[in-house]
Design a protein around this motif. Sequence first.
Motif, PDB file in Angstrom:
ATOM      1  N   PRO A   1       0.123  -1.151  -0.018  1.00 23.56           N
ATOM      2  CA  PRO A   1       0.143   0.304   0.494  1.00 23.56           C
ATOM      3  C   PRO A   1       0.962   1.218   0.502  1.00 23.56           C
ATOM      4  O   PRO A   1       0.683   2.225  -0.543  1.00 23.56           O
ATOM      5  CB  PRO A   1      -1.083  -0.431   1.067  1.00 23.56           C
ATOM      6  CG  PRO A   1      -1.075  -1.761   1.346  1.00 23.56           C
ATOM      7  CD  PRO A   1       0.592  -2.191   1.042  1.00 23.56           C
TER       8      PRO A   1
ATOM      9  N   THR B   1      -5.210  -2.956  -7.631  1.00 26.40           N
ATOM     10  CA  THR B   1      -5.707  -3.368  -5.771  1.00 26.40           C
ATOM     11  C   THR B   1      -6.501  -3.921  -5.294  1.00 26.40           C
ATOM     12  O   THR B   1      -7.635  -4.824  -5.386  1.00 26.40           O
ATOM     13  CB  THR B   1      -7.060  -1.748  -6.132  1.00 26.40           C
ATOM     14  OG1 THR B   1      -8.241  -2.585  -6.725  1.00 26.40           O
ATOM     15  CG2 THR B   1      -6.640  -0.622  -6.439  1.00 26.40           C
TER      16      THR B   1
ATOM     17  N   SER C   1      -5.974  -5.508  -2.358  1.00 26.09           N
ATOM     18  CA  SER C   1      -6.154  -4.645  -1.033  1.00 26.09           C
ATOM     19  C   SER C   1      -6.922  -3.318  -1.002  1.00 26.09           C
ATOM     20  O   SER C   1      -6.295  -2.325  -1.735  1.00 26.09           O
ATOM     21  CB  SER C   1      -5.935  -4.843  -0.220  1.00 26.09           C
ATOM     22  OG  SER C   1      -4.547  -4.095   0.209  1.00 26.09           O
TER      23      SER C   1
ATOM     24  N   ASP D   1      -7.010  -1.500   1.145  1.00 27.54           N
ATOM     25  CA  ASP D   1      -6.173  -0.354   1.932  1.00 27.54           C
ATOM     26  C   ASP D   1      -5.126  -0.075   0.371  1.00 27.54           C
ATOM     27  O   ASP D   1      -4.762   0.818  -0.071  1.00 27.54           O
ATOM     28  CB  ASP D   1      -5.457  -1.039   2.626  1.00 27.54           C
ATOM     29  CG  ASP D   1      -4.333  -0.337   3.815  1.00 27.54           C
ATOM     30  OD1 ASP D   1      -4.241   1.158   3.300  1.00 27.54           O
ATOM     31  OD2 ASP D   1      -3.085  -0.849   4.374  1.00 27.54           O
ATOM     32  N   HIS D   2      -4.725  -0.913  -0.411  1.00 28.71           N
ATOM     33  CA  HIS D   2      -3.985  -0.410  -1.858  1.00 28.71           C
ATOM     34  C   HIS D   2      -4.705   0.679  -2.123  1.00 28.71           C
ATOM     35  O   HIS D   2      -3.985   1.731  -2.367  1.00 28.71           O
ATOM     36  CB  HIS D   2      -3.687  -1.468  -2.376  1.00 28.71           C
ATOM     37  CG  HIS D   2      -3.098  -2.199  -2.131  1.00 28.71           C
ATOM     38  ND1 HIS D   2      -2.829  -3.627  -2.053  1.00 28.71           N
ATOM     39  CD2 HIS D   2      -1.754  -2.755  -2.979  1.00 28.71           C
ATOM     40  CE1 HIS D   2      -1.563  -4.338  -1.338  1.00 28.71           C
ATOM     41  NE2 HIS D   2      -1.103  -3.701  -2.244  1.00 28.71           N
TER      42      HIS D   2
ATOM     43  N   THR E   1      -7.178   2.654  -1.186  1.00 24.86           N
ATOM     44  CA  THR E   1      -7.268   3.759   0.192  1.00 24.86           C
ATOM     45  C   THR E   1      -6.041   4.823   0.487  1.00 24.86           C
ATOM     46  O   THR E   1      -5.739   5.872  -0.269  1.00 24.86           O
ATOM     47  CB  THR E   1      -7.329   3.229   1.466  1.00 24.86           C
ATOM     48  OG1 THR E   1      -9.034   2.511   1.375  1.00 24.86           O
ATOM     49  CG2 THR E   1      -7.760   4.277   2.467  1.00 24.86           C
ATOM     50  N   GLN E   2      -4.450   3.667  -0.508  1.00 23.44           N
ATOM     51  CA  GLN E   2      -3.328   4.693  -0.131  1.00 23.44           C
ATOM     52  C   GLN E   2      -3.480   5.556  -1.754  1.00 23.44           C
ATOM     53  O   GLN E   2      -2.567   6.586  -1.712  1.00 23.44           O
ATOM     54  CB  GLN E   2      -2.374   3.247   0.016  1.00 23.44           C
ATOM     55  CG  GLN E   2      -2.198   2.829   1.313  1.00 23.44           C
ATOM     56  CD  GLN E   2      -2.237   4.050   2.780  1.00 23.44           C
ATOM     57  OE1 GLN E   2      -1.063   5.530   2.620  1.00 23.44           O
ATOM     58  NE2 GLN E   2      -2.788   4.579   3.523  1.00 23.44           N
TER      59      GLN E   2
ATOM     60  N   GLU F   1     -15.755  -2.515  -2.121  1.00 22.09           N
ATOM     61  CA  GLU F   1     -14.910  -1.118  -2.349  1.00 22.09           C
ATOM     62  C   GLU F   1     -14.939   0.284  -2.849  1.00 22.09           C
ATOM     63  O   GLU F   1     -14.570   1.046  -2.436  1.00 22.09           O
ATOM     64  CB  GLU F   1     -14.007  -2.471  -2.751  1.00 22.09           C
ATOM     65  CG  GLU F   1     -13.577  -3.250  -2.072  1.00 22.09           C
ATOM     66  CD  GLU F   1     -11.943  -3.503  -3.009  1.00 22.09           C
ATOM     67  OE1 GLU F   1     -10.743  -2.879  -3.682  1.00 22.09           O
ATOM     68  OE2 GLU F   1     -11.643  -4.804  -2.566  1.00 22.09           O
TER      69      GLU F   1
END
Length: 462
Positions: free
Chosen positions: A97, A126, A128, A130-131, A133-134, A165
């Motif tokens: 991320p 992506t 996850s 978190d990938h 989001t970052q 997501e």
Amino acid sequence: MKPLLLTGAQVITMAAGRPDVERTDVLVEGDRIAAIGEALPADGAEVVDLRGRIVIPGLINAHLHTWQTALRGVGADWTLLDYLSNMHGGVAGRYAPDDMRISTFAGALNQINCGVTTVGDWCHNTPSPDHATQAVQGLADARIRAVFMHGTPYSAADAPHPLGEIDALMNGPISRHPLLTLGMAIKGPQLSTPAVALADFRAANERGLVVSMHQSGGQPTPAWTAVRDAGLIGPRTNIVHGADLSDEWLKTFVDAGASFTITPENELGQGHGIPITGRLLKLGSSPSLGTDVDAIVSSEILFAARLAAAHQRGMDHLMQRQLTGTGAEQATITSKQILSWVTVEGARALGLSQDVGCLLPGMQADLAVVDATALNLWPAHDAVVAALHASIANIEAVMIAGEWRKRDHELLGVDLDDVADRLLASAERLMQQLNKRGVLAGLKRRVVRRVVGRRLARQGRQ
């Protein structure tokens, strides 16, 4: 925030019904343009003297993958098969991320430096939440206007887009940043089953999101027929590349109001197909433009514009020469048309025409200032041509939502040394993965390449 009065410049508004170039003032209040006119009263505003400069709408890069910024230039000699095998079949899966955040941040800053105020950031790495989001945070850190096109790593044709997501981003980080909006970068009908394509299109339409997808190297599949017959193609449909589409399908998309984004340098160099610029123009439409992949090609959108135009003009001359024995007697594409591809048309492709793409009272104050006194542009006999021929060195200032993000040729409010150090650290780790040696690594690369090659061959036969 004190109002700003920009005076002395030649202004290219790109607005319908206005002159191509105007000697006029621009008043900015808050995040919007308050007035455009000659000799506007200052009324307490900060006056910015821009004599010798050209003010243009902020440029729009409608398709790029900022998450690949740390690998800039590594694939300059890659074919499409090389790229899909090495990037998506290899190193993409090694991104953490934090790699997504710094690459996106640096890539967005670079776009601002190039005069771009809005990007269509197609993020398809992506694995996850978190990938994703970052990556969004990287855009927010850069304070660039962006449509974050949430994509997914390449997967099975019957895998639908992860709507959980999408909704989490809409209701979370995207909603907190006024410069950011969300789009869906779906696999698209070329790479999906009819059921998945229909579900993805309907999900985007229900949420009022732009839905973008790649289409190249083959004719539309039955999934496209299903989407068309369901009446799901419309102004929020964005097709990237579009190479090899039949005239009938191209007309279907244009008549439905869909937009096209071409990435000419990448398309020509990697083998996606011939850019469809001229075919769109014949149908009364126009392309938007993107730079696509920093790992492969230049990240300057104005270079992409000039290349797209030169390629199409060359094809027009060739066709005319074949018919008459001589080239076209006049230019088949004007400089203002070309500039519209990276302003007006970019805004249309990203669903942002109500706010950006041209300069008018009430529009967002997104603009770029071109130094036309520089030796590579001076004397600037035609402001539109000078703006189109500008390089990074000529982009003196950039404003996004009424805030200067670049002034006097320098980015503001960012520690570039820190950005460079973080980007390099990420790049070195990723390059180790990309260049990993050993029997197992070599075997994996050969298997991935074989699988990708077969997939491309199937697409070409469709």
